[in-house]
Design a protein around this motif. Structure first.
Motif, PDB file in Angstrom:
ATOM      1  N   ARG A  67      -6.440   4.150  -0.952  1.00  0.00           N
ATOM      2  CA  ARG A  67      -5.533   3.231  -0.257  1.00  0.00           C
ATOM      3  C   ARG A  67      -6.084   1.806  -0.294  1.00  0.00           C
ATOM      4  O   ARG A  67      -6.344   1.203   0.737  1.00  0.00           O
ATOM      5  CB  ARG A  67      -5.349   3.660   1.206  1.00  0.00           C
ATOM      6  CG  ARG A  67      -5.176   5.156   1.416  1.00  0.00           C
ATOM      7  CD  ARG A  67      -4.409   5.437   2.688  1.00  0.00           C
ATOM      8  NE  ARG A  67      -2.999   5.261   2.432  1.00  0.00           N
ATOM      9  CZ  ARG A  67      -2.086   5.088   3.392  1.00  0.00           C
ATOM     10  NH1 ARG A  67      -2.425   5.008   4.655  1.00  0.00           N
ATOM     11  NH2 ARG A  67      -0.826   4.952   3.063  1.00  0.00           N
ATOM     12  N   TYR A  95      -4.799  -1.015  -0.989  1.00  0.00           N
ATOM     13  CA  TYR A  95      -3.945  -2.154  -0.659  1.00  0.00           C
ATOM     14  C   TYR A  95      -3.624  -2.223   0.824  1.00  0.00           C
ATOM     15  O   TYR A  95      -2.602  -2.731   1.231  1.00  0.00           O
ATOM     16  CB  TYR A  95      -2.666  -2.121  -1.501  1.00  0.00           C
ATOM     17  CG  TYR A  95      -2.896  -2.728  -2.862  1.00  0.00           C
ATOM     18  CD1 TYR A  95      -2.291  -3.920  -3.213  1.00  0.00           C
ATOM     19  CD2 TYR A  95      -3.754  -2.136  -3.769  1.00  0.00           C
ATOM     20  CE1 TYR A  95      -2.516  -4.497  -4.444  1.00  0.00           C
ATOM     21  CE2 TYR A  95      -3.988  -2.701  -5.002  1.00  0.00           C
ATOM     22  CZ  TYR A  95      -3.365  -3.875  -5.330  1.00  0.00           C
ATOM     23  OH  TYR A  95      -3.605  -4.453  -6.548  1.00  0.00           O
ATOM     24  N   GLN A  96      -4.543  -1.674   1.640  1.00  0.00           N
ATOM     25  CA  GLN A  96      -4.347  -1.609   3.080  1.00  0.00           C
ATOM     26  C   GLN A  96      -4.022  -2.986   3.677  1.00  0.00           C
ATOM     27  O   GLN A  96      -3.108  -3.132   4.439  1.00  0.00           O
ATOM     28  CB  GLN A  96      -5.621  -1.054   3.731  1.00  0.00           C
ATOM     29  CG  GLN A  96      -5.383  -0.411   5.057  1.00  0.00           C
ATOM     30  CD  GLN A  96      -4.958   1.044   4.878  1.00  0.00           C
ATOM     31  OE1 GLN A  96      -4.088   1.352   4.091  1.00  0.00           O
ATOM     32  NE2 GLN A  96      -5.560   1.936   5.601  1.00  0.00           N
ATOM     33  N   ASN A 151       0.819  -1.203   0.000  1.00  0.00           N
ATOM     34  CA  ASN A 151       0.000   0.000   0.000  1.00  0.00           C
ATOM     35  C   ASN A 151       0.856   1.258   0.000  1.00  0.00           C
ATOM     36  O   ASN A 151       0.607   2.207  -0.724  1.00  0.00           O
ATOM     37  CB  ASN A 151      -0.918  -0.030   1.216  1.00  0.00           C
ATOM     38  CG  ASN A 151      -1.840   1.156   1.220  1.00  0.00           C
ATOM     39  OD1 ASN A 151      -2.489   1.424   0.217  1.00  0.00           O
ATOM     40  ND2 ASN A 151      -1.862   1.883   2.301  1.00  0.00           N
TER      41      ASN A 151
END
Ligand SMILES: C[S@@+](CC[C@H](N)C(=O)[O-])C[C@H]1O[C@@H](n2cnc3c(N)ncnc32)[C@H](O)[C@@H]1O
Ligand SMILES: *[C@@H]1O[C@H](CO)[C@@H](O)[C@H](O)[C@H]1NC(C)=O
Ligand SMILES: *[C@@H]1O[C@H](CO)[C@@H](O)[C@H](O)[C@H]1NC(C)=O
Ligand SMILES: *[C@@H]1O[C@H](CO)[C@@H](O)[C@H](O)[C@H]1NC(C)=O
Ligand SMILES: *[C@@H]1O[C@H](CO)[C@@H](O)[C@H](O)[C@H]1NC(C)=O
Length: 383
Positions: free
Chosen positions: A351, A353-354, A267
């Protein structure tokens, strides 16, 4: 093959036919077939069948002003060639696709390679997506062995890059070739450019951490092209230090303290990359990079966004039934404001790809599937 073909065919829609068919012009028609060989007489028949087109010029086989091409596509299965083509394309020749670059720049014969060197075809496609042209300045923040710089320098761009790995930048350490243990004295990115006659386009590369920008605050690059690490074949690391690690007591060492490395989450890699590009691309400059995806859960909303970067294209390269990487192309449309990066960080849409570790586990399970390993964990994560 498809990609290049497509470039060729596209012109039909954007150019007018008449300027190329008027009676003072000379022309020729070529017939090409894919996955089938046509007899000469059949080729002539194909050309005759185009009679209905309003050609007014005269045929000249040797010195035609305009070359028209008929392409017949019989599919990709050599064991099952249909009688009639699946697709027929017709258009005017404008340029060759330069497919020979794929062989001439093959990584197999490249002087300096690493485990994750990008293959020549994809590197050239990335350079094309970034619209790399003469005298551009191109930057790769995860430069590795510089495959992307090789492609960009071929199109006349000045190239530079950084990598966190000392051995890669200095061309030291273990070789990635099977029959060679250590890298030779001249295995480095500059030598790669020299191999293809573009050494004069080499600016430099340096050891640096992409998460800690060392660049002055200015639009420096016409394009940023990169293949970020996502921990599949190399580690994703960045410099940093944990609080609980005791620092050397001597104050002099503090400055030169060699930081231990921290995990660099996917992320953050993408957030940093987009933010960096927003700040350091010229207006209209392009960012081109690969985004790994777990296919069963992929949706377009997962592609990271930035208020200053407009998504131009998003292409998939499938790696297995469950994994793929997507070639993302973005173009800078405005200068970043203080406000942008804050709004950007607060918005979860930017965001996606946390859940880094969850993502990686799934991605790996997908890879295991491809290898056909009986992996019980992958079954749980799988379908
Ligand atoms: C997928 S490879 C790039 C390969 C490259 N395109 C080539 O053709 O050789 C990713 C690279 O990122 C580097 N890397 C990992 N973390 C980094 C960081 N925090 N800053 C800069 N480079 C980093 C790795 O050392 C690795 O060389
Ligand atoms: C048919 O297409 C396949 C896949 O693209 C290719 O590998 C093969 O060489 C082609 N065969 C012929 C006769 O063109
Ligand atoms: C390349 O991969 C092999 C096997 O995974 C590993 O042993 C080697 O150290 C790697 N080489 C480099 C230069 O990273
Ligand atoms: C964005 O990039 C700029 C320039 O590299 C840097 O100064 C700033 O701290 C970055 N912002 C975030 C939120 O990372
Ligand atoms: C996978 O699961 C099967 C039963 O579902 C079991 O028999 C086998 O031992 C397991 N294999 C591994 C490597 O755990």
């Amino acid at each position: 093959m498809r990609v290049f073909l497509f470039l060729f065919v596209l012109f039909l829609h954007i150019s007018l036919q008449s300027p190329f068919m008027h009676k003072d012009s000379t022309y020729r028609i070529n017939v090409y077939t894919f996955n089938k060989t046509l007899e000469f007489t059949d080729r002539i028949k194909r050309i005759d069948a185009l009679e209905y087109l309003p050609f007014e010029g005269t045929v000249s086989l040797k010195r035609a002003q305009h070359i028209f091409c008929l392409l017949e596509d019989y599919g990709t299965d050599p064991n099952n060639i249909p009688d009639n083509p699946y697709y027929v394309y017709f258009g005017r020749w404008i340029a060759d696709g330069q497919r020979e670059l794929i062989r001439s720049h093959s990584v197999k014969n490249r002087h300096f390679i690493g485990n994750t060197s990008m293959d020549a075809g994809l590197s050239f496609i990335m350079a094309n997506h970034a619209k790399v042209k003469e005298n551009d300045v191109v930057f790769d923040p995860f430069v590795g062995t510089g495959s992307l710089l090789v492609a960009c320098s071929h199109f006349g761009a000045y190239v530079c890059g950084i990598d966190i790995d000392y051995n890669t930048i200095h061309g030291r350490g273990r070789s990635s070739r099977k029959n060679q243990k250590w890298r030779g004295p001249d295995e480095n990115i500059r030598a790669n450019l020299r191999q293809y006659g573009t050494e004069k386009m080499y600016l430099d590369v340096m050891v640096s951490d992409a998460s800690k920008s060392v660049w002055r605050n200015a639009a420096l690059f016409d394009a940023i092209i990169t293949d970020p690490p996502y921990g599949i074949r190399e580690s994703t690391r960045r410099t940093g230090s944990h609080k609980d690690i005791p620092r050397p007591p001597d104050a002099i060492y503090l400055e030169s303290h060699v930081p231990v490395s921290l995990a660099y989450h996917l992320n953050d890699i993408f957030t940093d990359l987009l933010n960096f590009s927003a700040h350091h691309l010229v207006m209209g400059g392009r960012l081109v990079y690969w985004l790994p995806v777990y296919r069963p859960e992929y949706s377009e909303e997962m592609v990271p966004l930035h208020p200053c970067l407009q998504l131009v294209s998003n292409c998939e390269q499938t790696l297995s039934s469950h994994t793929a990487r997507r070639l993302i192309t973005m173009e800078k449309i405005k200068e970043p404001q203080e406000f942008d990066s804050l709004a950007h960080l607060a918005d979860s849409r930017f965001r996606p790809y946390q859940g880094h570790n969850a993502f990686r586990e799934k991605y790996f399970s997908g890879l295991n599937k491809r290898c056909g390993k009986e992996d019980n964990k992958s079954d749980v994560n799988g379908e």
